[in-house]
Write an enzyme that holds these catalytic residues in place. Structure first.
Site, PDB file in Angstrom:
ATOM      1  N   GLU A 186       0.899   4.953  12.736  1.00  0.00           N
ATOM      2  CA  GLU A 186      -0.446   4.541  13.108  1.00  0.00           C
ATOM      3  C   GLU A 186      -0.558   3.013  13.247  1.00  0.00           C
ATOM      4  O   GLU A 186      -1.224   2.517  14.140  1.00  0.00           O
ATOM      5  CB  GLU A 186      -1.432   5.056  12.052  1.00  0.00           C
ATOM      6  CG  GLU A 186      -2.888   4.974  12.427  1.00  0.00           C
ATOM      7  CD  GLU A 186      -3.279   5.919  13.570  1.00  0.00           C
ATOM      8  OE1 GLU A 186      -2.435   6.683  14.035  1.00  0.00           O
ATOM      9  OE2 GLU A 186      -4.441   5.839  14.001  1.00  0.00           O
ATOM     10  N   ASP A 187       0.111   2.278  12.361  1.00  0.00           N
ATOM     11  CA  ASP A 187      -0.155   0.841  12.272  1.00  0.00           C
ATOM     12  C   ASP A 187       0.973  -0.079  12.734  1.00  0.00           C
ATOM     13  O   ASP A 187       0.818  -1.296  12.703  1.00  0.00           O
ATOM     14  CB  ASP A 187      -0.499   0.475  10.819  1.00  0.00           C
ATOM     15  CG  ASP A 187      -1.797   1.119  10.375  1.00  0.00           C
ATOM     16  OD1 ASP A 187      -2.608   1.465  11.251  1.00  0.00           O
ATOM     17  OD2 ASP A 187      -1.996   1.286   9.162  1.00  0.00           O
ATOM     18  N   HIS A 242       0.819  -1.225   0.000  1.00  0.00           N
ATOM     19  CA  HIS A 242       0.000   0.000   0.000  1.00  0.00           C
ATOM     20  C   HIS A 242       0.851   1.274   0.000  1.00  0.00           C
ATOM     21  O   HIS A 242       0.740   2.086  -0.924  1.00  0.00           O
ATOM     22  CB  HIS A 242      -0.997  -0.042   1.160  1.00  0.00           C
ATOM     23  CG  HIS A 242      -1.640   1.268   1.465  1.00  0.00           C
ATOM     24  ND1 HIS A 242      -2.485   1.906   0.592  1.00  0.00           N
ATOM     25  CD2 HIS A 242      -1.526   2.092   2.547  1.00  0.00           C
ATOM     26  CE1 HIS A 242      -2.883   3.054   1.125  1.00  0.00           C
ATOM     27  NE2 HIS A 242      -2.322   3.184   2.307  1.00  0.00           N
ATOM     28  N   ASP A 268     -20.965  12.901 -26.970  1.00  0.00           N
ATOM     29  CA  ASP A 268     -21.338  13.407 -25.655  1.00  0.00           C
ATOM     30  C   ASP A 268     -20.414  12.882 -24.565  1.00  0.00           C
ATOM     31  O   ASP A 268     -20.335  13.456 -23.493  1.00  0.00           O
ATOM     32  CB  ASP A 268     -22.774  12.977 -25.300  1.00  0.00           C
ATOM     33  CG  ASP A 268     -23.795  13.710 -26.137  1.00  0.00           C
ATOM     34  OD1 ASP A 268     -23.428  14.709 -26.755  1.00  0.00           O
ATOM     35  OD2 ASP A 268     -24.953  13.263 -26.166  1.00  0.00           O
ATOM     36  N   HIS A 293       3.875   6.690   5.509  1.00  0.00           N
ATOM     37  CA  HIS A 293       2.701   7.383   6.024  1.00  0.00           C
ATOM     38  C   HIS A 293       1.869   6.569   7.006  1.00  0.00           C
ATOM     39  O   HIS A 293       1.122   7.130   7.794  1.00  0.00           O
ATOM     40  CB  HIS A 293       1.825   7.914   4.881  1.00  0.00           C
ATOM     41  CG  HIS A 293       0.913   6.898   4.262  1.00  0.00           C
ATOM     42  ND1 HIS A 293       1.272   6.140   3.182  1.00  0.00           N
ATOM     43  CD2 HIS A 293      -0.340   6.508   4.594  1.00  0.00           C
ATOM     44  CE1 HIS A 293       0.267   5.337   2.867  1.00  0.00           C
ATOM     45  NE2 HIS A 293      -0.729   5.536   3.708  1.00  0.00           N
ATOM     46  N   ASP A 300      -2.980   8.509  -0.841  1.00  0.00           N
ATOM     47  CA  ASP A 300      -3.364   7.443   0.085  1.00  0.00           C
ATOM     48  C   ASP A 300      -4.845   7.112  -0.116  1.00  0.00           C
ATOM     49  O   ASP A 300      -5.246   5.961  -0.274  1.00  0.00           O
ATOM     50  CB  ASP A 300      -3.103   7.930   1.519  1.00  0.00           C
ATOM     51  CG  ASP A 300      -3.587   6.953   2.583  1.00  0.00           C
ATOM     52  OD1 ASP A 300      -3.403   5.734   2.385  1.00  0.00           O
ATOM     53  OD2 ASP A 300      -4.139   7.422   3.603  1.00  0.00           O
TER      54      ASP A 300
HETATM   55 MN    MN Z   1      -2.602   4.540   4.027  1.00  0.00          MN
END
Ligand code: MN
Length: 717
Positions: free
Chosen positions: A76-77, A48, A261, A72, A140
């Site tokens: 957090e993880d 990711h 269109d 990033h 992200d």
């Molecule tokens: Mn992320």
């Protein structure tokens, strides 16, 4: 997944000064920290951040942004800390990573508006420090949206899609990341309206199959036309996303029938002069589709976007949309903010404060009294396209698209808005609801006697105008209903020989769930309770049978005995209290002499209709809103507007004859509208000022006697 050396090569290709070693370290660090973590797709988690970094290389972001993208999610993880990031990668990267981490922690579409506003505030503040924080967050979000379908919980998917649509896509547009914006919207659209998107996709496939190589033909012909005029131009065609097609169908209320269109053609030339020459060539070769031309070169969008847009009935009789721009403009359109970053002179200028809109937003942040006000006033506005208008002195006023002179007036000053009675745009009088366009010079006419009109609320688009109008109406409405309620109650009390006092009402407040005597009186004025109900509550001994309604249930049962209207009235109508807002209905144009009825309308006071007006049938089941009123024969005679529909022979002088007949009968024509015109006849609507019904009847009779006029009727709608 992009491999390590590949990522480094991509960055070095446009930013030779990027710290190759640091990118390598970040890549390895992210892989190590995320370890065996898995995503919902089953892929290793570290794929990711690497994909996010890959997205950013497409927009030529600097080395620090790429490193931030790789890191990033580690704080957090994983077990990584900000201190560790700072030790390994330095203070700059740590600050960027910290910014992205904070954004990630925001729950942007919280249920409480309060919290949402607070978070939005933080988001804006974080962005303003370094625009790269937002760029990483957008990439992200883009990767998360691309892989959204792997998430099993449908509510979570929906929440993420909503958030994307409401917050991230508009932000991407604001900083000029058009491509990211389009993809975010389309992905969110697929989640929120799966069926709609599918049916549009099916229709697209069908058109493509049945259209053959139409796009190729159009491109080839456009190329020939440009070459034939010695213009060096690069021409391309691009398919619109299902979401943008859907938006267009919603806005214009049309479907899409032609393959063109769904295509947007683009002509890229060397310089600005070439843009206008290419436009001239197009417009002289093909019929122009009206209303499509936009000059974003002389008036760029707030995000810096420049282009000429036009629509023509092009090759193969296809209606096509064309954007014309220079190579530089194209780069800005594709790369957004990053287009201005010059890697040769000491790296990009990443201070978000350079953006005017961001500065304005921060300004509002400082002055808003509460978070809700901030949301109300800014969120919706910043997400819409703007129009730029000028005051007579030349001051620039930016308004959201669709704004009208009333919005303009309130943007100048709330006092100007409250008292505006008319507007001149580019020197000509226009209705207050006219939509302003870029470059309009707007002059607001004011009158001290004017107050904000409830009808304005239907066409203003700015939060400020709406808030001011609502506040005024709330106050005014209450005082009107208070006066009306007092009138109704006093009468009910008087009929039984009692005086109405607040003290008498105090004893029954609880019974009516009212907080004060005034509140109860207002509720009577609004028609929630009748005067008799309140009277019987105060004096339970009284009998029901003496009921004399002040509020008429239905027109059929209308009490023919009129009330004695002894009080002075500004309008020649009995049964209304002085000061009560009233106006004549535009549907039936009541005239003195017509049988009339008053309808209490929330926020608008009383609307006067003729008793046979078609609109009344919708109100049969709301008798509490009907007021028994009548014309006051003794009142000063004023003129009233009536409307006549006519069919007149289409021959020389017939309109003149018509005007003469009306004038001879002392009618004053205020407006003429031709509703239909054929070889033989005109159909007209004529507004005529008259004293009363008899006056109008005389005029109609005189018109009927005129040979050139084949039919005449009083218009009822
Ligand atoms: Mn992320």
């Amino acid at each position: 997944m992009i491999r390590q050396f590949e990522l480094v090569e991509r960055v070095k290709a446009y930013d030779p000064s990027a710290d190759e070693d640091a990118i390598n370290r970040a890549y390895v660090y992210a892989m190590k920290m995320h370890g065996a973590q898995k995503r919902a797709s089953g892929d290793p988690y570290f794929s990711h951040p690497i994909e996010v970094a890959g997205i950013l290389t497409q927009f030529h972001l600097d080395g620090a942004s790429i490193i931030t993208a790789l890191l990033h999610d580690v704080i957090e993880d994983t077990t990584s800390t900000l201190e560790e990031i700072q030790k390994i990668f330095g203070a700059d990267i740590a600050r960027l990573v910290d910014g992205v981490t904070k954004l990630t922690r925001l729950e942007l579409t919280s249920d409480q508006a309060n919290k949402q506003a607070e978070n939005f505030r933080k988001l804006v503040l974080a962005m303003s420090e370094d625009i790269r924080v937002l760029l990483v967050k957008l990439a992200d979000r883009l990767h998360n949206m691309r892989t959204l379908h792997y998430i099993e919980n449908p509510e979570k998917r929906k929440r993420i899609a909503m958030e994307t649509m409401e917050i991230y896509a508009p932000l991407a547009e604001r900083i000029g990341m058009q491509e990211i914006k389009n993809e975010l919207e389309d992905l969110a659209f697929g989640e929120l309206h799966t069926d709609v998107r599918q049916s549009i996709t099916n229709r697209l496939d069908f058109l493509k199959q049945s259209g053959g190589n139409l796009i190729g033909h159009i491109l080839a012909e456009l190329d020939d036309v440009m070459k034939g005029n010695k213009l060096v131009a690069e021409i391309s065609g691009r398919e619109k996303t299902p979401y943008s097609i859907w938006r267009k169908m919603q806005r214009k209320d049309v479907g899409f029938e032609q393959l063109s269109d769904i295509m947007a053609f683009r002509i890229i030339v060397d310089n600005v002069d070439g843009c206008y020459r290419a436009l001239g060539v197009l417009h002289s070769h093909y019929p122009v589709v009206p209303g499509r031309f936009k000059d974003y070169i002389s008036l760029p969008k707030p995000n810096g976007y420049k282009s000429l847009h036009t629509g023509v009935l092009g090759p193969e009789h296809q209606r096509i949309e064309v954007q014309i721009r220079t190579r530089d403009m194209h780069e800005v359109a594709e790369l957004g903010v990053a287009a201005h970053w010059n890697y040769k002179d000491g790296g990009p200028n990443t201070d978000g404060r350079q953006y005017r809109w961001l500065r304005e937003l921060l300004d509002i942040l400082d002055h808003a009294s509460g978070p809700e006000e901030f949301l109300e006033h800014t969120r919706l506005e910043m997400f819409q396209d703007q129009v730029f208008c000028f005051s007579p002195k030349g001051d620039l006023i930016a308004l959201p698209r669709g704004a009208c002179p009333v919005d303009f007036a309130y943007a100048v000053h709330s006092q100007v808005g409250d008292t505006c009675v008319g507007a001149k745009v580019n020197g000509r009088m226009v209705p207050l609801k006219a939509a302003l366009v870029n470059g309009d010079q707007v002059e607001i006419l004011t009158s001290k006697a004017q107050t904000p009109q409830p009808a304005w609320e239907r066409f203003v688009v700015t939060g400020k105008a709406r808030a001011c109008i609502r506040r005024f109406i709330r106050n005014q409405q209450r005082s009107q209903f208070l006066a009306l309620g007092r009138e109704i109650l006093s009468k009910a009390f008087r009929q039984e020989g009692y005086d109405l006092t607040n003290k008498a009402l105090d004893g029954v407040l609880r019974q009516f769930k009212a907080a004060s005597a005034d509140d109860l009186i207002v509720e009577v004025g609004e028609g929630h309770h009748t005067g008799r109900e309140v009277l019987l509550a105060v004096y339970p001994g009284l009998k029901e049978h003496q009921h004399a309604p002040n509020v008429v249930p239905l027109p059929k049962q209308k009490d023919k005995t009129k009330q004695s209207g002894k009080h002075e009235n500004a309008v020649p109508i009995k049964g209304l209290i002085p000061g009560m807002a009233m106006h004549f209905a535009g549907c039936c144009h009541p005239l003195p002499g017509d049988r009339i009825v008053g309808i209490i309308t929330t926020g608008r006071g009383v609307t006067i209709h003729t008793i046979d007006c078609d609109m009344l049938s919708n109100l049969q089941d709301q008798p509490e809103r009907w007021l028994d009123i009548a014309w006051d024969a003794g009142a000063e005679i004023k003129s009233h507007t009536s409307r006549i529909s006519m069919v007149v022979a289409n021959e020389q002088g017939s309109l003149g004859t018509l005007a003469t007949v009306i004038a001879k009968n002392k009618g004053n024509i205020t407006n003429v509208k031709i509703t239909n015109r054929s070889a033989d006849f005109f159909e007209l609507m004529v507004d005529v000022e008259v004293h009363d019904v008899r006056h109008l009847t005389n005029i109609i009779a005189a018109l009927r006697a005129t040979p050139e006029i084949s039919s005449v009727d009083r218009a009822r709608s």
